[in-house]
Design a protein around this motif. Structure first.
Motif: not given
Length: 250
Positions: A189-193, A28-29, A22-26
């Motif tokens: 928005v599924t960013e890091l935060f 990348l976004t 999930y951290y990696l997905q955030g």
């Protein structure tokens, strides 16, 4: 809950193991939205900056004043609004306003790029305008004396020099946008935060979860700042030059 950590570093390792995907997905976004928004925003900033730097003279005919004045006023209003309001407010207004007022269903990812684009464009336009105005007037007068029109003069003389002057600021804007994407979690928005909020809320380990995120942001900014310094050094050229033919230099 069994086999749960009991120490700070234990929780750090545990959360990374559980949520690394999930951290990696955030991550990348965050990179995708900030990079796309910065690139598109710089193009918009150049356009708006050129419009703002356009010289409208008192002796110009009325038609020319209108044709140049209307875009200038629109650009001025746009820059004033987006420089005068926080990105988090802009995100709420644009995302929900586009649906409520215009019936446009913006996806959070697309809305994120659009918001960063508009915000970056407003700030970059002032940088571009300042870069254009910093070009020596003698070069402009020389181009006009050679019969060069406004558009060729901008393309071949003014803009290349302007880009070199403001290149460091473009890089700094990208780094700032990486951090500023965190406010876009308000529109899902599924960013890091946003991902961090999910990880922190599951186990109620706010300190540990956000420590991981802080380290990720810090690593990104240090990495890209170092890369930008290398690019700036390359663009500046060598500090010293060797004259191959000393006789010809006399």
């Amino acid at each position: 809950m069994t086999n749960t950590p009991t120490t700070f570093f234990g929780w750090i390792i545990f959360l990374i193991q559980q949520y690394h995907g999930y951290y990696l997905q955030g991550l990348l976004t965050t990179l995708e939205t900030s990079l796309a928004g910065t690139i598109c925003g710089c193009f918009l900033g150049f356009l708006v900056g050129i419009i703002q730097a356009t010289d409208i003279r008192a002796q110009d005919n009325m038609i020319k004043k209108i044709l140049l004045g209307i875009p200038w006023v629109i650009a001025k209003i746009y820059v004033t609004i987006f420089r005068g309001t926080p990105m988090i407010v802009q995100a709420m207004v644009i995302y929900y306003g586009s649906s409520t007022v215009f019936g446009i269903d913006l996806k959070p990812f697309n809305a994120a790029i659009f918001i960063i684009l508009l915000n970056t464009g407003a700030y970059m336009s002032e940088t571009v305008r300042g870069g254009i105005n910093s070009i020596d007037v003698g070069q402009i007068e020389g181009a006009k004396a050679l019969g060069m029109g406004y558009v060729p003069m901008m393309i071949y003389i003014i803009l290349p020099q302007t880009f070199k002057i403001i290149a460091p600021q473009i890089g700094n804007t990208f780094v700032a946008n990486i951090k500023d994407t965190s406010v876009l979690n308000v529109i899902a928005v599924t960013e890091l935060f946003y991902i961090t909020k999910v990880a922190a809320g599951t186990y109620f380990r706010m300190f540990e979860a956000y420590t991981i995120t802080a380290l990720i942001y810090l690593t990104l900014t240090l990495l890209f700042n170092g890369l930008l310094k290398l690019i700036e050094k390359y663009m500046a050229g060598k500090e010293s030059y060797e004259v191959l033919n000393p006789a010809a230099a006399k």
